[in-house]
Motif scaffolding. Sequence first.
Motif, PDB file in Angstrom:
ATOM      1  N   TYR A 162      38.238  40.000  23.125  1.00  0.00           N
ATOM      2  CA  TYR A 162      39.126  38.840  22.944  1.00  0.00           C
ATOM      3  C   TYR A 162      40.289  39.066  21.994  1.00  0.00           C
ATOM      4  O   TYR A 162      41.208  38.247  21.917  1.00  0.00           O
ATOM      5  CB  TYR A 162      38.323  37.624  22.475  1.00  0.00           C
ATOM      6  CG  TYR A 162      37.518  37.833  21.221  1.00  0.00           C
ATOM      7  CD1 TYR A 162      38.070  37.660  19.965  1.00  0.00           C
ATOM      8  CD2 TYR A 162      36.184  38.200  21.297  1.00  0.00           C
ATOM      9  CE1 TYR A 162      37.321  37.856  18.817  1.00  0.00           C
ATOM     10  CE2 TYR A 162      35.425  38.410  20.155  1.00  0.00           C
ATOM     11  CZ  TYR A 162      35.999  38.231  18.921  1.00  0.00           C
ATOM     12  OH  TYR A 162      35.257  38.433  17.793  1.00  0.00           O
ATOM     13  N   PRO A 165      43.881  39.599  24.004  1.00  0.00           N
ATOM     14  CA  PRO A 165      44.476  38.369  24.551  1.00  0.00           C
ATOM     15  C   PRO A 165      44.936  37.386  23.484  1.00  0.00           C
ATOM     16  O   PRO A 165      45.965  36.717  23.654  1.00  0.00           O
ATOM     17  CB  PRO A 165      43.364  37.779  25.426  1.00  0.00           C
ATOM     18  CG  PRO A 165      42.126  38.522  25.090  1.00  0.00           C
ATOM     19  CD  PRO A 165      42.545  39.855  24.583  1.00  0.00           C
ATOM     20  N   TRP A 274      49.758  37.172  29.231  1.00  0.00           N
ATOM     21  CA  TRP A 274      48.701  38.179  29.360  1.00  0.00           C
ATOM     22  C   TRP A 274      49.083  39.252  30.372  1.00  0.00           C
ATOM     23  O   TRP A 274      48.919  40.442  30.119  1.00  0.00           O
ATOM     24  CB  TRP A 274      47.394  37.513  29.758  1.00  0.00           C
ATOM     25  CG  TRP A 274      46.723  36.775  28.639  1.00  0.00           C
ATOM     26  CD1 TRP A 274      46.937  36.922  27.297  1.00  0.00           C
ATOM     27  CD2 TRP A 274      45.712  35.773  28.765  1.00  0.00           C
ATOM     28  NE1 TRP A 274      46.124  36.088  26.578  1.00  0.00           N
ATOM     29  CE2 TRP A 274      45.362  35.356  27.442  1.00  0.00           C
ATOM     30  CE3 TRP A 274      45.060  35.181  29.839  1.00  0.00           C
ATOM     31  CZ2 TRP A 274      44.387  34.393  27.194  1.00  0.00           C
ATOM     32  CZ3 TRP A 274      44.090  34.213  29.595  1.00  0.00           C
ATOM     33  CH2 TRP A 274      43.759  33.825  28.291  1.00  0.00           C
ATOM     34  N   TYR A 296      44.003  39.438  34.250  1.00  0.00           N
ATOM     35  CA  TYR A 296      43.518  38.073  34.455  1.00  0.00           C
ATOM     36  C   TYR A 296      43.022  37.913  35.886  1.00  0.00           C
ATOM     37  O   TYR A 296      43.729  38.217  36.847  1.00  0.00           O
ATOM     38  CB  TYR A 296      44.606  37.036  34.167  1.00  0.00           C
ATOM     39  CG  TYR A 296      44.059  35.626  34.251  1.00  0.00           C
ATOM     40  CD1 TYR A 296      43.306  35.109  33.197  1.00  0.00           C
ATOM     41  CD2 TYR A 296      44.230  34.840  35.394  1.00  0.00           C
ATOM     42  CE1 TYR A 296      42.747  33.848  33.275  1.00  0.00           C
ATOM     43  CE2 TYR A 296      43.678  33.573  35.478  1.00  0.00           C
ATOM     44  CZ  TYR A 296      42.936  33.081  34.422  1.00  0.00           C
ATOM     45  OH  TYR A 296      42.379  31.825  34.499  1.00  0.00           O
ATOM     46  N   ILE A 319      39.908  39.010  31.872  1.00  0.00           N
ATOM     47  CA  ILE A 319      39.823  37.613  31.434  1.00  0.00           C
ATOM     48  C   ILE A 319      39.769  36.700  32.653  1.00  0.00           C
ATOM     49  O   ILE A 319      40.340  36.995  33.701  1.00  0.00           O
ATOM     50  CB  ILE A 319      41.051  37.220  30.583  1.00  0.00           C
ATOM     51  CG1 ILE A 319      41.229  38.192  29.432  1.00  0.00           C
ATOM     52  CG2 ILE A 319      40.916  35.802  30.041  1.00  0.00           C
ATOM     53  CD1 ILE A 319      42.482  37.946  28.630  1.00  0.00           C
ATOM     54  N   ALA A 334      36.217  36.368  28.364  1.00  0.00           N
ATOM     55  CA  ALA A 334      36.766  37.729  28.343  1.00  0.00           C
ATOM     56  C   ALA A 334      35.642  38.749  28.355  1.00  0.00           C
ATOM     57  O   ALA A 334      34.534  38.495  27.879  1.00  0.00           O
ATOM     58  CB  ALA A 334      37.641  37.927  27.103  1.00  0.00           C
TER      59      ALA A 334
END
Length: 361
Positions: A162, A165, A274, A296, A319, A334
Amino acid sequence: MQKIPVGVLGATGMVGQNYIRLLQNHPWFEVTYVAASPRSAGKTFADAVAGRWLMDGDIPAAVAGLIVQDASNIEAAKPHCRFVFSAVELDKQAILDLEERYAANDIPVVSNNSAHRHTSDVPMMIPEINAAHADIIPIQRKNRGWNKGFIAVKPNCSVQSYMAPVYALMKAGYPVASLVITTLQAVSGAGYPGVSSWDIIDNIVPFIKGEDEKSEQEPLKIFGRIEGNRIVDDTSIRISAQCNRVPVIDGHVASVSVKFRDKKPSKEEVIAIWEAFRAEPQELNLPFAPERPIIYRREDNRPQPKKDRDTDKAMAVTIGRLRNCNVQDIRFVALSHNTVRGAAGGAILGAELIKAKGYLE
């Protein structure tokens, strides 16, 4: 380019074996030295790990015949390697002492261990986030009176999924006030043999010693800055973490809720940030850098460890499930590969960055 000869301390353990697996055919580095405990010293590497080689595939032929040395015998390392990756399994003080002895003897150390993570002049790097922290290496040498040696470390595996991000949003102009994090951590994070099958099958263990604290404290240093002769934590972000062991082999998952300090980006803006995120490892084309550090997934049921942990050399963060949060501002799930991105692979990427900056010449 002639490859740099490197050593692996703690080479017979799970993380050490992963270094050896991942460094096979590396374009910059070549494993020429392996060291472990005295009980393995004097054996070939193949004999030292006979019956307990834990990696997929065979032992790399170039390493199988190397004679394992006693990791405490620094003189034995000097003729054979320019720097070492440290994965020794000792108590904290013993690790502190050993790694400092290598550095004092002109052998840089890139460590997987936690012992030096909060040493103020030791960089603790996720290269996409705090590549600039490598620039404390000359200061560290001056502080310690070292010549060519230094120590650099990678952070705990639980924060890897995490941090990128969150940092990408901060870099895009959305300062973060607080994070609430729940991790679901794979059993390989406990090493081998790790958690017993009796304890983990059909179960979740809601306690991993020291993990809550590491997840709350280490990001503050990573988001920090160099001031004078030390790295100063960013204490503006509050973090609450709960870490759980789950019956998954590889891949740590984190459920994250984010509160922004002032303005809040839209969901579309977050995804665009992202997907566009690139950093120094990508710009420098470092061998272990994922092409896209953050991926993503728009499916409702992703990311999943079995499907997503190996994405882009197992170095990308995947993610999904970005939503508004009723308590914070946004929430998402994530995933990162804990024994690659979160361990040996992350340290290798850190070493590549340090070399690219000229500190391994």
